[in-house]
Design a protein around this motif. Structure first.
Motif, PDB file in Angstrom:
ATOM      1  N   UNK A  11       0.824  -1.209   0.000  1.00  0.00           N
ATOM      2  CA  UNK A  11       0.000   0.000   0.000  1.00  0.00           C
ATOM      3  C   UNK A  11       0.862   1.265   0.000  1.00  0.00           C
ATOM      4  N   UNK A  12       2.013   1.210   0.656  1.00  0.00           N
ATOM      5  CA  UNK A  12       2.915   2.357   0.667  1.00  0.00           C
ATOM      6  C   UNK A  12       3.503   2.605  -0.721  1.00  0.00           C
ATOM      7  N   UNK A  13       3.730   1.532  -1.467  1.00  0.00           N
ATOM      8  CA  UNK A  13       4.232   1.681  -2.840  1.00  0.00           C
ATOM      9  C   UNK A  13       3.190   2.386  -3.706  1.00  0.00           C
ATOM     10  N   UNK A  14       1.931   1.968  -3.550  1.00  0.00           N
ATOM     11  CA  UNK A  14       0.847   2.595  -4.306  1.00  0.00           C
ATOM     12  C   UNK A  14       0.712   4.063  -3.914  1.00  0.00           C
ATOM     13  N   UNK A  15       0.784   4.332  -2.615  1.00  0.00           N
ATOM     14  CA  UNK A  15       0.700   5.721  -2.142  1.00  0.00           C
ATOM     15  C   UNK A  15       1.833   6.559  -2.718  1.00  0.00           C
ATOM     16  N   UNK A  16       3.013   5.966  -2.812  1.00  0.00           N
ATOM     17  CA  UNK A  16       4.147   6.673  -3.392  1.00  0.00           C
ATOM     18  C   UNK A  16       3.895   7.083  -4.833  1.00  0.00           C
ATOM     19  N   UNK A  17       3.205   6.234  -5.564  1.00  0.00           N
ATOM     20  CA  UNK A  17       2.872   6.553  -6.959  1.00  0.00           C
ATOM     21  C   UNK A  17       1.865   7.705  -7.024  1.00  0.00           C
ATOM     22  N   UNK A  18       0.905   7.707  -6.096  1.00  0.00           N
ATOM     23  CA  UNK A  18      -0.044   8.818  -6.022  1.00  0.00           C
ATOM     24  C   UNK A  18       0.692  10.118  -5.708  1.00  0.00           C
ATOM     25  N   UNK A  19       1.679  10.032  -4.817  1.00  0.00           N
ATOM     26  CA  UNK A  19       2.475  11.211  -4.457  1.00  0.00           C
ATOM     27  C   UNK A  19       3.237  11.751  -5.664  1.00  0.00           C
ATOM     28  N   UNK A  20       3.912  10.861  -6.357  1.00  0.00           N
ATOM     29  CA  UNK A  20       4.700  11.277  -7.516  1.00  0.00           C
ATOM     30  C   UNK A  20       3.826  11.931  -8.575  1.00  0.00           C
ATOM     31  N   UNK A  21       2.673  11.335  -8.813  1.00  0.00           N
ATOM     32  CA  UNK A  21       1.768  11.878  -9.821  1.00  0.00           C
ATOM     33  C   UNK A  21       1.235  13.249  -9.415  1.00  0.00           C
ATOM     34  N   UNK A  22       0.899  13.384  -8.132  1.00  0.00           N
ATOM     35  CA  UNK A  22       0.334  14.648  -7.642  1.00  0.00           C
ATOM     36  C   UNK A  22       1.341  15.784  -7.713  1.00  0.00           C
ATOM     37  N   UNK A  23       2.625  15.471  -7.554  1.00  0.00           N
ATOM     38  CA  UNK A  23       3.646  16.514  -7.467  1.00  0.00           C
ATOM     39  C   UNK A  23       4.405  16.755  -8.768  1.00  0.00           C
ATOM     40  N   UNK A  24       4.051  16.035  -9.809  1.00  0.00           N
ATOM     41  CA  UNK A  24       4.701  16.258 -11.108  1.00  0.00           C
ATOM     42  C   UNK A  24       4.451  17.691 -11.578  1.00  0.00           C
ATOM     43  N   UNK A  25       5.481  18.282 -12.140  1.00  0.00           N
ATOM     44  CA  UNK A  25       5.341  19.650 -12.644  1.00  0.00           C
ATOM     45  C   UNK A  25       6.176  19.837 -13.912  1.00  0.00           C
ATOM     46  N   UNK A  26       5.638  20.562 -14.888  1.00  0.00           N
ATOM     47  CA  UNK A  26       6.409  20.856 -16.098  1.00  0.00           C
ATOM     48  C   UNK A  26       7.468  21.939 -15.871  1.00  0.00           C
ATOM     49  N   UNK A  27       7.384  22.585 -14.723  1.00  0.00           N
ATOM     50  CA  UNK A  27       8.353  23.631 -14.380  1.00  0.00           C
ATOM     51  C   UNK A  27       9.605  22.964 -13.812  1.00  0.00           C
ATOM     52  N   UNK A  28      10.725  23.169 -14.487  1.00  0.00           N
ATOM     53  CA  UNK A  28      11.954  22.472 -14.121  1.00  0.00           C
ATOM     54  C   UNK A  28      12.369  22.635 -12.672  1.00  0.00           C
ATOM     55  N   UNK A  29      12.358  23.865 -12.168  1.00  0.00           N
ATOM     56  CA  UNK A  29      12.800  24.116 -10.801  1.00  0.00           C
ATOM     57  C   UNK A  29      11.887  23.444  -9.784  1.00  0.00           C
ATOM     58  N   UNK A  30      10.580  23.527 -10.025  1.00  0.00           N
ATOM     59  CA  UNK A  30       9.615  22.893  -9.122  1.00  0.00           C
ATOM     60  C   UNK A  30       9.831  21.390  -9.106  1.00  0.00           C
ATOM     61  N   UNK A  31      10.027  20.812 -10.280  1.00  0.00           N
ATOM     62  CA  UNK A  31      10.222  19.373 -10.384  1.00  0.00           C
ATOM     63  C   UNK A  31      11.493  18.939  -9.647  1.00  0.00           C
ATOM     64  N   UNK A  32      12.565  19.710  -9.777  1.00  0.00           N
ATOM     65  CA  UNK A  32      13.824  19.366  -9.096  1.00  0.00           C
ATOM     66  C   UNK A  32      13.661  19.422  -7.580  1.00  0.00           C
ATOM     67  N   UNK A  33      12.968  20.452  -7.102  1.00  0.00           N
ATOM     68  CA  UNK A  33      12.796  20.596  -5.654  1.00  0.00           C
ATOM     69  C   UNK A  33      11.914  19.475  -5.086  1.00  0.00           C
ATOM     70  N   UNK A  34      10.805  19.177  -5.754  1.00  0.00           N
ATOM     71  CA  UNK A  34       9.916  18.134  -5.233  1.00  0.00           C
ATOM     72  C   UNK A  34      10.572  16.754  -5.297  1.00  0.00           C
TER      73      UNK A  34
END
Length: 320
Positions: A11-34
């Motif tokens: 379940x933690x693996x699945x949650x991690x995928x939800x996290x990654x998807x939620x925090x994806x950004x096309x803005x390079x700096x935002x993506x690097x920080x997250x």
């Protein structure tokens, strides 16, 4: 802690995928920080509690995973902002966002994370989750402001202390447990009970954190930090309210000075120990822990309940 993670490892693996998807950004700096924040993530206690509380009510679903992801994003946002306020260069031996990208970027990162956390349930129609967490966010911010005011006045009220840690710490853990339970339980009273369970654990967790401030080992933040910031924690509040006038005057002189030397810290530690401040705080911590366990004991024995019990024990026995 390990038992809890083992029970919900998938379940933690699945949650991690939800996290990654939620925090994806096309803005390079935002993506690097997250991405950096993801690589320095800690124990993830709050999503673990959320998922286990959900599992206690039945099979997990997308609402369960989003609730767990949301609480982790909110917690991360609060840490980013805390590091700015405290001017901290490191957290758990990793560089803070304000140290690597400066305070301006850190402010916007914290704001970005808060917005992303709120959007996660909002855009998916998880309105119960949103309601629970929006109330928690309000309480958490209010708690910070109340503490700021009380710190300036050096308030020694034990009741005020409990109110502050309930708002600052316990409220978010309560929301994590309540939102998780709401995703699987149909009985509203049981959902409320699990929220109260989370609050009791949060209270015990914060008292344990406050005790670390008087220790002698590295716990990820400077020892004596709370005292230096004039935060009145339970061991010191108890001591100030039970020591003689001369000792109280000396303690207040150290606190008001704003800088705690090694010698001053030794004096405070010895004084609190002799006054029974540590023992009193431990007893209160264990009382909150038992109240949480009492709620768990109303549920049938199961691997999930055993994992939650072990997790509760961990919060008061951890070394950092």
């Amino acid at each position: 802690m390990q038992l809890a993670k083992d029970v919900i490892a998938a379940d933690m693996i699945v949650t991690g995928k939800y996290l990654e998807e939620a925090l994806q950004s096309p803005v390079g700096m935002v993506d690097r920080i997250t991405r950096y924040l993801g690589s320095t993530r800690g124990k993830q206690l709050r999503p673990v509690f959320s998922l286990l509380c959900a599992r206690l009510g039945g099979a997990l679903n997308s609402v369960s995973y989003r609730a767990a992801a949301m609480v982790e994003i909110l917690h991360t946002a609060s840490l980013v902002h805390d590091d700015i306020v405290d001017n901290s260069a490191k957290r758990r031996n990793a560089w803070s966002i304000n140290a690597l990208w400066k305070s301006r970027a850190a402010v916007f990162t914290g704001d970005y994370l808060f917005i992303k956390a709120v959007q996660l349930p909002l855009l998916n129609g998880d309105y119960k989750t949103l309601q629970i967490f929006s109330q928690a966010i309000e309480q958490t911010i209010s708690g910070e402001l109340v503490q700021l005011g009380k710190t300036q006045k050096l308030n020694f009220s034990e009741t005020t202390y409990y109110d502050i840690i309930r708002q600052k710490t316990a409220t978010l853990l309560r929301a994590a447990c309540e939102a998780g339970a709401a995703s699987t339980f149909s009985d509203e009273q049981l959902v409320t009970n699990m929220g109260l369970f989370g609050e009791y654990v949060g209270m015990a967790f914060q008292i344990k954190d406050d005790l670390f401030d008087y220790g002698s080992s590295d716990v990820g933040k400077p020892l004596g930090n709370d005292i230096q910031e004039k935060k009145m924690t339970l061991p010191l509040i108890y001591t100030l309210n039970h020591c003689d006038a001369a000792t109280r005057k000396q303690l207040l002189k150290i606190i008001k000075a704003g800088e705690v030397t090694e010698g001053a810290m030794d004096f405070i530690r010895t004084t609190v120990e002799e006054a029974g401040g540590f023992q009193y705080a431990i007893e209160k911590m264990l009382l909150y822990r038992q109240q949480a366990l009492d709620i768990l004991n109303t549920f049938p024995d199961s691997p999930v309940r055993a994992a939650l019990e072990a997790l509760v024990e961990y919060t008061t026995e951890r070394k950092y």
